[in-house]
Design a protein around this motif. Structure first.
Motif, short mmCIF file in Angstrom:
data_model
loop_
_atom_site.label_atom_id
_atom_site.label_comp_id
_atom_site.label_asym_id
_atom_site.label_seq_id
_atom_site.Cartn_x
_atom_site.Cartn_y
_atom_site.Cartn_z
N ALA A 260 0.19 5.17 14.00
CA ALA A 260 1.60 4.01 13.20
C ALA A 260 0.83 3.77 12.30
CB ALA A 260 1.78 3.17 14.55
N PHE A 261 -0.35 3.62 11.54
CA PHE A 261 -0.97 3.66 10.95
C PHE A 261 -0.12 4.58 9.40
CE2 PHE A 261 -4.11 3.43 7.17
CZ PHE A 261 -4.00 2.24 6.73
N VAL A 262 -0.86 5.95 9.07
CA VAL A 262 -0.66 6.36 9.18
C VAL A 262 0.99 7.31 8.39
CG1 VAL A 262 -0.30 9.73 8.80
CG2 VAL A 262 -2.85 7.96 10.06
N ASN A 263 1.61 7.18 9.85
CA ASN A 263 3.26 6.91 9.39
C ASN A 263 3.85 6.25 8.08
OD1 ASN A 263 5.93 8.16 9.96
ND2 ASN A 263 5.97 6.24 10.66
N TYR A 264 3.21 4.70 8.64
CA TYR A 264 3.18 3.40 7.55
C TYR A 264 3.12 3.82 6.37
CZ TYR A 264 3.10 -1.11 6.25
OH TYR A 264 2.97 -2.77 5.30
N ALA A 265 1.43 4.05 6.45
CA ALA A 265 0.64 3.65 4.79
C ALA A 265 0.90 4.58 3.88
CB ALA A 265 -1.08 3.94 5.02
N THR A 272 1.25 -5.86 -5.90
CA THR A 272 1.30 -4.74 -7.00
C THR A 272 1.51 -3.60 -7.34
OG1 THR A 272 -0.59 -3.89 -6.03
CG2 THR A 272 -0.76 -6.20 -6.24
N GLY A 273 2.12 -2.65 -6.56
CA GLY A 273 2.24 -1.26 -6.89
C GLY A 273 1.67 -0.41 -6.00
N ALA A 274 0.60 -0.49 -5.85
CA ALA A 274 -0.28 0.03 -5.98
C ALA A 274 -0.21 0.87 -3.74
CB ALA A 274 -1.63 -0.18 -5.60
N LYS A 275 -0.36 2.61 -4.28
CA LYS A 275 -0.39 3.10 -3.31
C LYS A 275 -1.22 3.33 -2.31
CE LYS A 275 3.41 6.37 -5.60
NZ LYS A 275 4.27 7.32 -5.80
N THR A 276 -0.62 2.91 -1.25
CA THR A 276 -2.12 2.67 0.49
C THR A 276 -2.48 4.32 0.56
OG1 THR A 276 -1.21 0.85 1.37
CG2 THR A 276 -2.45 2.07 2.49
N ALA A 277 -1.88 5.15 -0.15
CA ALA A 277 -2.28 6.71 0.40
C ALA A 277 -3.37 7.49 -1.37
CB ALA A 277 -0.68 7.49 0.39
N GLY A 280 -9.00 4.60 -1.31
CA GLY A 280 -10.01 5.35 -1.25
C GLY A 280 -10.65 4.63 0.25
N THR A 281 -10.12 3.34 0.37
CA THR A 281 -11.15 2.96 1.95
C THR A 281 -10.07 2.69 3.22
OG1 THR A 281 -11.45 0.49 0.27
CG2 THR A 281 -10.85 0.07 2.84
N ALA A 282 -8.61 3.03 2.57
CA ALA A 282 -7.50 3.31 3.89
C ALA A 282 -7.99 5.08 3.72
CB ALA A 282 -6.33 3.39 3.56
N GLN A 283 -8.15 6.13 3.36
CA GLN A 283 -8.41 6.96 3.97
C GLN A 283 -9.38 7.08 4.43
OE1 GLN A 283 -8.79 8.93 -0.72
NE2 GLN A 283 -6.74 8.69 -1.06
N LEU A 284 -10.45 6.87 4.18
CA LEU A 284 -11.80 6.63 4.61
C LEU A 284 -11.89 6.54 6.15
CD1 LEU A 284 -14.61 7.31 4.80
CD2 LEU A 284 -15.97 5.50 4.28
N LEU A 285 -11.49 4.91 6.23
CA LEU A 285 -10.81 4.97 7.34
C LEU A 285 -9.81 5.53 8.49
CD1 LEU A 285 -11.04 2.20 9.28
CD2 LEU A 285 -9.00 1.14 7.72
N ALA A 346 -6.08 -3.09 7.32
CA ALA A 346 -5.22 -2.16 6.58
C ALA A 346 -3.54 -2.25 5.58
CB ALA A 346 -6.04 -0.97 6.23
N GLY A 347 -2.92 -2.27 6.61
CA GLY A 347 -1.89 -2.55 6.59
C GLY A 347 -1.70 -3.85 6.16
#
Length: 397
Positions: A260-265, A272-277, A280-285, A346-347
């Motif tokens: 669900a997180f991968v599909n959402y993130a 702020t306009g940042a892309k979760t994809a 780096g923290t989300a990627q490593l998690l 992270a969500g």
């Protein structure tokens, strides 16, 4: 009636059973909200699991079961957890009971399955029951909590002690029909709301001696049912089989959280306009979580294979392995809940809304880790103490 006298049942392949579980995941997701409202597994979900033969995986062939390798059962359990942890939790508990039923005296097996081999058994193993010996059996009394899926079952396993409080340590599982106990609606919880794990009350019920199973017989892999159910599957240590019934669904729940997180993130842009994809923290998690899931599955399969192979060869699983395997089972819900907590964070703020599954899965994981069999800290301390020369204080191994 002995199950062997029934019409022959076609035993599916192991891969077919895994595929049947996978096919049920969309239904479990669809019905998860209904289960939350009802505080029990919806009838349609329970019927689908029964129709798919999932409860027959560990059931003896002589009673219409499939008598499969236990890793098939655990694989099915993990898969169901990807759909709904409440339904998976109930499957894990109830689906384990045909295995223990095979350890009882054959007369008890006939009482449960003699007319209908699809009959299900619920449980609560808390040593809350007081058994007073009488001719032919016991007068049994007590109140228990946490009987998952009890409303869907016609029999129950209850933990008790002969002369409770006397110090004789005669602990057993007592088998009772639905007419001998009351279900008290108490299940209103943070998570696993769909399990319907209500209280059970027994007042002066007579339990025949043959409808009891000594705890130590299960620990020592030498139970009355072994005389008729001779496959090595039924000579595995009882505690080691059951503890994974209440820890393994967490792996499926964490997989659902990651999916669900991968599909959402992958499509999320923060305020702020940042892309979760690109975070780096989300990627490593994501990588850490996927790796942890793979590791926990490998350890589960390895440990079960060791005990199964030893049992089939007529051996006895070493106590040193049992301590290790016990801890490795208990730490699964802890690890899964901690990783899910990080995914939830992270969500961002959107993760708190019920239209996304994050909060429900996280609540289910935290509730599952509260089970007595999943108390990794105390179980780990006991194992470490044994390694350091202290006496074992945990007999659920």
């Amino acid at each position: 009636m002995d199950g062997s006298s029934e019409l022959n049942i076609t035993v599916p392949t192991e891969d077919e059973m895994r595929a049947r579980a996978r096919a049920l995941v969309p239904l479990l997701r669809e019905k998860s909200d209904e289960g939350e409202r009802l505080r029990r597994v919806p009838d349609a979900v329970m019927a689908a699991m029964k129709d798919a033969g999932l409860f027959r995986i560990l059931q003896p062939k002589r009673w219409g079961g499939y008598e499969m390798h236990p890793n098939v059962y655990y694989d099915v359990l993990m898969t169901l957890g990807e759909g709904d942890m409440s339904a998976a939790w109930c499957y894990g508990v109830i689906g384990c009971h045909p295995w223990q039923m095979a350890l009882f005296d054959d007369r008890a097996q006939a009482d449960v399955w003699g007319r209908d081999t699809s009959v299900l058994v619920s449980s609560t193993y808390m040593i809350q029951g007081d058994a007073r010996p009488v001719e032919g059996g016991y007068i049994f009394n007590g109140r228990w909590r946490f009987s998952s899926g009890c409303e869907h079952c016609d029999w129950i396993f209850l933990g008790g002690e002969v002369g409770r409080g006397s110090g004789n340590m005669d602990m057993r599982t007592f088998l009772l029909p639905r007419s001998d106990y009351e279900i008290v609606d108490t299940w209103d919880t943070l998570g696993l709301r769909g399990t319907g794990s209500h209280d059970i009350v027994v007042k002066d019920a007579f339990v025949p001696e043959y409808r009891t199973h000594l705890f130590m017989d299960g620990v020592m892999c030498n139970s009355p049912g072994n005389a008729v159910n001779t496959h090595g599957l039924y000579r595995m240590p009882f505690p080691q089989v059951f503890i994974r019934a209440v820890s393994t669904s967490s792996i499926g729940g964490l997989q659902a959280m990651l999916d669900a997180f991968v599909n959402y993130a992958a499509k999320r842009t923060t305020v702020t306009g940042a892309k979760t994809a690109e975070d780096g923290t989300a990627q490593l998690l994501c990588a850490e979580t996927a790796s942890a899931i793979d590791e926990m599955k490998l350890v589960l399969h390895r440990n079960i294979n060791v005990m199964y192979d030893v049992a089939c060869a007529g051996g006895f699983t070493e106590m040193s392995d049992r301590f290790k395997f016990r801890y490795q089972s208990a730490e699964v819900p802890e690890r899964c809940a901690n990783l899910a907590q990080r995914l939830f964070k992270a969500g961002g703020g959107a993760a708190v809304f019920n239209k996304l599954p994050f909060a429900r899965i996280l609540s289910d994981l935290h509730t599952g880790r509260a089970h007595a069999a999943n108390q990794a800290d105390s179980i780990g301390r006991n194992w470490g103490g044994v390694m350091l020369g202290l006496e074992n204080t945990d007999y659920w191994i």
